[in-house]
Scaffold this motif. Structure first.
Motif, PDB file in Angstrom:
ATOM      1  N   GLN A   4       0.815  -1.227   0.000  1.00 44.10           N
ATOM      2  CA  GLN A   4       0.000   0.000   0.000  1.00 44.10           C
ATOM      3  C   GLN A   4       0.839   1.263   0.000  1.00 44.10           C
ATOM      4  O   GLN A   4       0.366   2.317   0.408  1.00 44.10           O
ATOM      5  CB  GLN A   4      -0.947   0.002   1.213  1.00 44.10           C
ATOM      6  N   TYR A  82      -0.689 -12.066  -0.817  1.00 44.64           N
ATOM      7  CA  TYR A  82       0.139 -11.421  -1.839  1.00 44.64           C
ATOM      8  C   TYR A  82       1.622 -11.560  -1.522  1.00 44.64           C
ATOM      9  O   TYR A  82       2.421 -11.991  -2.357  1.00 44.64           O
ATOM     10  CB  TYR A  82      -0.203  -9.935  -2.018  1.00 44.64           C
ATOM     11  N   ASP A 100      -1.517  -8.689  -6.901  1.00 45.92           N
ATOM     12  CA  ASP A 100      -1.502  -7.415  -6.189  1.00 45.92           C
ATOM     13  C   ASP A 100      -2.387  -6.444  -6.969  1.00 45.92           C
ATOM     14  O   ASP A 100      -3.053  -6.826  -7.928  1.00 45.92           O
ATOM     15  CB  ASP A 100      -0.075  -6.870  -6.065  1.00 45.92           C
ATOM     16  N   THR A 101      -2.369  -5.193  -6.571  1.00 46.97           N
ATOM     17  CA  THR A 101      -3.259  -4.231  -7.220  1.00 46.97           C
ATOM     18  C   THR A 101      -2.926  -4.048  -8.692  1.00 46.97           C
ATOM     19  O   THR A 101      -3.816  -3.806  -9.518  1.00 46.97           O
ATOM     20  CB  THR A 101      -3.201  -2.865  -6.480  1.00 46.97           C
ATOM     21  N   ASN A 102      -1.636  -4.186  -9.046  1.00 45.88           N
ATOM     22  CA  ASN A 102      -1.239  -4.049 -10.450  1.00 45.88           C
ATOM     23  C   ASN A 102      -1.759  -5.200 -11.290  1.00 45.88           C
ATOM     24  O   ASN A 102      -2.316  -5.004 -12.362  1.00 45.88           O
ATOM     25  CB  ASN A 102       0.284  -3.975 -10.552  1.00 45.88           C
ATOM     26  N   ARG A 104      -4.236  -7.158 -10.617  1.00 43.76           N
ATOM     27  CA  ARG A 104      -5.697  -7.097 -10.677  1.00 43.76           C
ATOM     28  C   ARG A 104      -6.155  -6.127 -11.765  1.00 43.76           C
ATOM     29  O   ARG A 104      -7.109  -6.391 -12.488  1.00 43.76           O
ATOM     30  CB  ARG A 104      -6.258  -6.651  -9.320  1.00 43.76           C
ATOM     31  N   ARG A 105      -5.474  -5.003 -11.874  1.00 42.31           N
ATOM     32  CA  ARG A 105      -5.867  -4.009 -12.873  1.00 42.31           C
ATOM     33  C   ARG A 105      -5.594  -4.499 -14.293  1.00 42.31           C
ATOM     34  O   ARG A 105      -6.415  -4.333 -15.194  1.00 42.31           O
ATOM     35  CB  ARG A 105      -5.152  -2.677 -12.618  1.00 42.31           C
ATOM     36  N   GLN A 116     -11.315  -0.902 -14.174  1.00 45.97           N
ATOM     37  CA  GLN A 116     -10.609  -1.199 -12.927  1.00 45.97           C
ATOM     38  C   GLN A 116     -11.215  -2.400 -12.226  1.00 45.97           C
ATOM     39  O   GLN A 116     -12.339  -2.808 -12.517  1.00 45.97           O
ATOM     40  CB  GLN A 116     -10.600   0.022 -12.008  1.00 45.97           C
ATOM     41  N   SER A 120     -12.495  -4.818  -3.625  1.00 42.29           N
ATOM     42  CA  SER A 120     -11.657  -5.805  -2.926  1.00 42.29           C
ATOM     43  C   SER A 120     -11.586  -7.082  -3.745  1.00 42.29           C
ATOM     44  O   SER A 120     -12.466  -7.367  -4.562  1.00 42.29           O
ATOM     45  CB  SER A 120     -12.222  -6.087  -1.534  1.00 42.29           C
ATOM     46  N   LEU A 121     -10.527  -7.833  -3.530  1.00 44.70           N
ATOM     47  CA  LEU A 121     -10.257  -9.044  -4.311  1.00 44.70           C
ATOM     48  C   LEU A 121     -11.411 -10.036  -4.217  1.00 44.70           C
ATOM     49  O   LEU A 121     -11.841 -10.409  -3.133  1.00 44.70           O
ATOM     50  CB  LEU A 121      -8.968  -9.692  -3.781  1.00 44.70           C
ATOM     51  N   ARG A 186     -15.322   2.932  -4.764  1.00 46.95           N
ATOM     52  CA  ARG A 186     -14.449   2.804  -3.597  1.00 46.95           C
ATOM     53  C   ARG A 186     -14.768   3.936  -2.641  1.00 46.95           C
ATOM     54  O   ARG A 186     -14.802   5.094  -3.033  1.00 46.95           O
ATOM     55  CB  ARG A 186     -12.981   2.910  -4.019  1.00 46.95           C
TER      56      ARG A 186
END
Length: 255
Positions: A4, A82, A100-102, A104-105, A116, A120-121, A186
């Motif tokens: 984060q 993760y 991770d967030t990358n 997922r995107r 996007q 949440s996952l 979000r």
DNA sequence: GAGTCGTGGGG
DNA sequence: TCCCCAAGACT
């Protein structure tokens, strides 16, 4: 450190940290106060405490080494799905599913065709991510690095660089005309006036103080009745802070 | 599953 | 200026 927190902001503190505590045993021997000071303003300072606790666990359970098995990594404080997958893949070259967030995107855009990922996952995302990781371990390790970097450097949240994206041909989101996100919003994080802000201010003063501070030194941080004391005691409970043994009106980072 | 937990920078 | 978001984890 990078949980984060943007990687670019982590680099300098990380180098200093690794020079000071090169091994898990070195970190395990440090005090909570030392690591919270070295953590500085990276944010979410409980990560510093957990990283130290993880070092202690590595000394106790893994002979001072970073474990290789995902299950062992997951059992360490502060290490979730993760991080366990990332360490196994990036440090040891094993086949894991790094999400991770990358990642997922990238998958949300390239495969699912939306701007996007969900807030949440979701289970569907995890299944999708697992289904695209190559079976061969060596190839999978490269895959995990590549898809994550693609998200971080090219398929960025605010400014997707589709012109230079190797996946632009066949990207579901591009083919759909790059539609705007229409999903659950979000919820805004908000910061000013929150407990987090006040906690952060209290900890910052304690980090900047070479020794201890009297309770009155926090008075001007927040006007709300009882708030400082409530949060100060939460910080004590969580292991950040301790009152001086001989003077309960003075506080310092835990030694 | 929703809430909580910091801080700073880019658009 | 304001808002969004950043190599998540834990309760």
């Amino acid at each position: 450190m990078a949980q984060q927190t943007p990687v670019a902001r982590v680099e300098a503190p990380w180098r200093e940290w690794m020079a000071r505590w090169p091994t898990p045993a070195d970190l395990a021997a440090a005090s909570p106060g030392d690591v919270v000071r070295a953590w500085g303003r990276l944010g979410y300072p409980r990560r510093a405490l957990r990283l130290r606790e993880a070092a202690v666990a590595m000394v106790e359970r893994h002979e001072g080494e970073v474990p290789r098995l995902e299950t062992d990594l997951l059992a360490l404080p502060g290490v979730g799905a993760y991080t366990a997958a990332a360490v196994a893949a990036f440090a040891f070259g094993d086949r894991t599913v790094v999400v991770d967030t990358n990642v997922r995107r990238v998958l949300a855009r390239a495969v699912t065709g939306v701007a996007q990922a969900a807030p949440s996952l979701t289970a569907a995302e995890s299944r999708l991510a697992a289904s695209v990781v190559p079976e061969d371990p060596a190839t999978s390790a490269v895959w995990n690095v590549a898809i994550m970097e693609l998200g971080a450097l090219v398929c960025q949240a605010r400014r997707p660089r589709c012109e230079s994206c190797p996946l632009a041909d066949g990207c579901a989101w591009v083919e759909a005309g790059r539609p705007a996100y229409e999903g659950a919003v979000r919820r805004g994080q908000g910061y000013e006036g929150t407990d987090r802000k006040v906690r952060g201010d209290i900890l910052q003063r304690l980090r900047d103080a070479p020794n201890s501070l009297p309770r009155q030194e926090f008075d001007d941080i927040d006007p709300a009745e009882g708030r400082i004391d409530r949060l100060l005691h939460a910080l004590i409970t969580e292991g950040f802070v301790e009152p001086l043994p001989n003077n309960g009106n003075r506080f310092r980072l835990t030694r």
